[in-house]
Structures are given as C-alpha cells and as structure tokens.
Design a protein around this motif. Structure first.
Motif, PDB file in Angstrom:
ATOM      1  N   GLU A  35       0.845  -1.198   0.000  1.00  0.00           N
ATOM      2  CA  GLU A  35       0.000   0.000   0.000  1.00  0.00           C
ATOM      3  C   GLU A  35       0.882   1.251   0.000  1.00  0.00           C
ATOM      4  N   PRO A  36       0.371   2.355  -0.515  1.00  0.00           N
ATOM      5  CA  PRO A  36       1.227   3.540  -0.693  1.00  0.00           C
ATOM      6  C   PRO A  36       1.646   4.162   0.641  1.00  0.00           C
ATOM      7  N   LYS A  37       2.940   4.408   0.753  1.00  0.00           N
ATOM      8  CA  LYS A  37       3.476   5.004   1.974  1.00  0.00           C
ATOM      9  C   LYS A  37       2.833   6.371   2.223  1.00  0.00           C
ATOM     10  N   LEU A  38       2.569   7.077   1.151  1.00  0.00           N
ATOM     11  CA  LEU A  38       1.940   8.398   1.263  1.00  0.00           C
ATOM     12  C   LEU A  38       0.618   8.348   2.041  1.00  0.00           C
ATOM     13  N   ALA A  39      -0.088   7.222   1.924  1.00  0.00           N
ATOM     14  CA  ALA A  39      -1.390   7.097   2.585  1.00  0.00           C
ATOM     15  C   ALA A  39      -1.267   6.574   4.007  1.00  0.00           C
ATOM     16  N   LEU A  40      -0.067   6.155   4.399  1.00  0.00           N
ATOM     17  CA  LEU A  40       0.130   5.516   5.700  1.00  0.00           C
ATOM     18  C   LEU A  40       0.996   6.334   6.657  1.00  0.00           C
ATOM     19  N   ASP A  41       2.045   6.941   6.122  1.00  0.00           N
ATOM     20  CA  ASP A  41       3.100   7.526   6.948  1.00  0.00           C
ATOM     21  C   ASP A  41       2.672   8.865   7.539  1.00  0.00           C
ATOM     22  N   GLY A  42       2.416   8.866   8.841  1.00  0.00           N
ATOM     23  CA  GLY A  42       1.968  10.077   9.529  1.00  0.00           C
ATOM     24  C   GLY A  42       3.084  10.796  10.257  1.00  0.00           C
ATOM     25  N   GLY A  43       4.331  10.500   9.903  1.00  0.00           N
ATOM     26  CA  GLY A  43       5.445  11.198  10.559  1.00  0.00           C
ATOM     27  C   GLY A  43       5.823  10.577  11.886  1.00  0.00           C
ATOM     28  N   ARG A  44       6.599  11.302  12.669  1.00  0.00           N
ATOM     29  CA  ARG A  44       7.222  10.747  13.868  1.00  0.00           C
ATOM     30  C   ARG A  44       6.233  10.058  14.804  1.00  0.00           C
ATOM     31  N   ASP A  45       5.139  10.742  15.142  1.00  0.00           N
ATOM     32  CA  ASP A  45       4.157  10.111  16.031  1.00  0.00           C
ATOM     33  C   ASP A  45       2.869   9.743  15.292  1.00  0.00           C
ATOM     34  N   GLY A  46       2.885   9.861  13.996  1.00  0.00           N
ATOM     35  CA  GLY A  46       1.714   9.493  13.191  1.00  0.00           C
ATOM     36  C   GLY A  46       0.693  10.608  13.050  1.00  0.00           C
ATOM     37  N   LEU A  47       0.937  11.719  13.756  1.00  0.00           N
ATOM     38  CA  LEU A  47      -0.115  12.740  13.839  1.00  0.00           C
ATOM     39  C   LEU A  47       0.128  13.978  12.978  1.00  0.00           C
ATOM     40  N   ASP A  48       1.136  13.936  12.107  1.00  0.00           N
ATOM     41  CA  ASP A  48       1.446  15.131  11.301  1.00  0.00           C
ATOM     42  C   ASP A  48       0.216  15.664  10.567  1.00  0.00           C
ATOM     43  N   SER A  49      -0.477  14.765   9.874  1.00  0.00           N
ATOM     44  CA  SER A  49      -1.627  15.225   9.069  1.00  0.00           C
ATOM     45  C   SER A  49      -2.791  15.638   9.958  1.00  0.00           C
ATOM     46  N   CYS A  50      -3.019  14.889  11.027  1.00  0.00           N
ATOM     47  CA  CYS A  50      -4.089  15.268  11.964  1.00  0.00           C
ATOM     48  C   CYS A  50      -3.847  16.669  12.494  1.00  0.00           C
ATOM     49  N   ARG A  51      -2.601  16.917  12.910  1.00  0.00           N
ATOM     50  CA  ARG A  51      -2.256  18.232  13.464  1.00  0.00           C
ATOM     51  C   ARG A  51      -2.558  19.340  12.464  1.00  0.00           C
TER      52      ARG A  51
END
Ligand code: GLN
Length: 298
Positions: free
Chosen positions: A212-228
């Motif tokens: 699966e595409p890393k772009l759709a999974l990888d949220g950065g250090r704690d996973g919350l980059d996009s949420c933030r």
C-alpha cells in the motif's frame, strides 16, 4: 483440459490446493481468498462456485488463476489483484496507488450522517480512491463535496469512482496538499489521513507495508502530522457549527482529542470501532465560548 481427462483440475481440487498454498504463505483467510479469486477468474460469484464444484478448469482459466494465485502468494492484497472492492456496499475500483478501503472507515460515514444533512458543503482531505467523498455525496443528495489528494493516481481513481457511483456532478476533485486547503468554509471536514507512526511502518503486515502507498500511511514521527495540520486549519475552514471528523490509529485518541480542544473545537467525541479501538475523533466549531452555533443544517 476436459472433465474426462484424468487429472483435470476441478473447482473443488483447485480450491483445496490453493487454500493450502495460501496457508503455507501465512495468509490468514486463505480459503476465502482462494474462493474469491477463483470466482472472479471464472466470472462466477461464490455461490456459483459451490454449484460448480465438479466443473473442470480449462487450460486458459487455470493459467489466469495461477498468475493471480502467485501474486497473492507474494502477499499482494486481494483487492489489488481483483482491482475492486466494496465500501458502504458500493463498488470502488482500487489500484496500488491508493489505500484499500477498511471497514472501520465506514464509522466516519456513520458519524458524519448523524451530524449533518441537507445542502451541506463537505471536504474529504486525502480522498484516496474517493470512498468518503463518494459515499457522503450519495448519502446526502443535496451536498457538494470537495475531495483532495496529493497523489495524481488517487485523484484519477476517485474521479472514476465518483462517475461509477453517479455522483460526479457534485464532487470536485483536485490535487492538493493539506497545507494549502483552499475552498470552504465547510460544514464537514472528514479525513482518513496517514496516521501510522513512521517507526511502526516496518511492523505492518506485508500486504500493507509492502504494497500500500506510503503516502497514505506515513503520519510522521508520532503518526499525527496530518491530523495536526487539519486540526490547525479547521477553525478557519469550518462554518460555525461545522464538524471535523478524523479517523485515527491505535493509541492516538487522547492526543487528538487534546489537539482539537486546544484548537477551540467543542463537543469533542471519540468513537470506538467494533474491535473496541478508539477510531474516530470529532469536534465542532462553535460560534463563541457560550453562544449557540450559527449555522444549523438539516
Ligand atoms: N488503517 C490503516 C492500517 O492500519 C492505516 C490507514 C491510515 O494510515 N490512514 O493499516
């Protein structure tokens, strides 16, 4: 190969063999995957397979099936091999450029439908195959939906899925970064963002981590980059009374709840999935600290 040729593979034989092969490859529901792959290859449904248990396979059917079995044996997800899946009982085309829809993402739809109705304006941030945008557009026939994604492939697939489900006229799909949300204001911003912490990426099942595409999974250090990022922008991008609803990963509920509260969102809630994992967090933009919201819908 004909039925009267000794050694011809029948539906029953090949299912049995394939289920065993998949099991040896560590695939959990190997028998089911074998049935779904074979049914699709033969142009039948699963009931049809059971009705044709003794049917021998022709050589070209066997070749086509073997090629697909070999892909699945390398742990490629079934949905990529079939090229389609269902979400909210609607058909969606999927391909390796987009995340495969998960059943728990239907909770985002449920929570959205509880909260808004009528001629609303919705943003689906990180639309992937378009499941949230398309489903919400179908469930709310007066809504307009903006769907964005960074991936060109995703945007193309989302457009195709919108057309396939008859909602193209009400969905605008664009390539766009979460940092540059342009439209709005929105009554609802919904997102299943990448939320896996980058350190956890190597621990994902092969189907996910290798395909699966890393772009759709990888949220950065704690996973919350996009949420933030989405939470940061939501007060500005939401209508008064509008909602931000996010899918989150294991162990992220408290942080995301806190981020929403710090951003001034109110009525923050958490919804568990059917495995008991907090899976959706939502919050609402209010008019002011005491006031009523200005923009009731439905
Ligand atoms: N639910 C996916 C998984 O656990 C992750 C999806 C996402 O990051 N949005 O594999």
């Amino acid at each position: 190969m004909r039925a009267d040729v000794p050694g011809a593979w029948t539906v029953m034989d090949i299912l049995k063999w394939t289920a065993g092969y998949f099991k040896s490859k560590g695939i959990e529901r190997g028998r089911l995957d074998a049935e779904l792959l074979l049914a699709d290859t033969l142009g039948l449904d699963r009931v049809g397979l059971y009705l044709h248990f003794d049917r021998p396979l022709e050589e070209r059917e066997l070749d086509a099936f073997r090629a697909r079995v070999s892909r699945r044996g390398k742990r490629e997800p079934l949905q990529y091999i079939l090229g389609q899946t269902e979400f909210w009982s609607l058909p969606f085309r999927v391909a390796p450029g987009v995340l495969i829809p998960r059943p728990e993402t239907e909770l985002l739809v449920e929570e959205s439908l509880k909260r808004i109705a009528g001629p609303v304006h919705i943003l689906d941030a990180g639309t992937g195959s378009g499941i949230l945008a398309v489903t919400l557009a179908r469930e709310m026939p007066e809504s307009r939906v903006d769907a964005i994604d960074l991936s060109r492939e995703a945007v193309a697939l989302a457009a195709e899925n919108a057309a396939r489900n008859g909602v193209s006229e009400r969905i605008r799909i664009d390539i766009c970064d979460f940092q540059r949300l342009a439209g709005g204001p929105y009554d609802l911003i919904v997102s299943n963002p990448p939320y896996i912490a980058e350190g956890d990426l190597p621990t994902l099942m092969p189907e996910v981590g290798q395909f699966e595409p890393k772009l759709a999974l990888d949220g950065g250090r704690d996973g919350l980059d996009s949420c933030r990022e989405l939470i940061r922008q939501s007060p500005e991008k939401l209508c008064p009374g509008g909602w931000l609803l996010l899918e989150i990963g294991v162990g992220q509920a408290d942080s995301v709840r806190e981020l929403m509260e710090e951003a001034g969102l109110r009525e923050v809630f958490v919804r568990d999935d059917y495995a008991g994992i907090p899976r959706v967090v939502g919050g609402r933009k209010m008019e002011d600290d005491h006031g009523e919201f200005l923009h009731p819908k439905g």
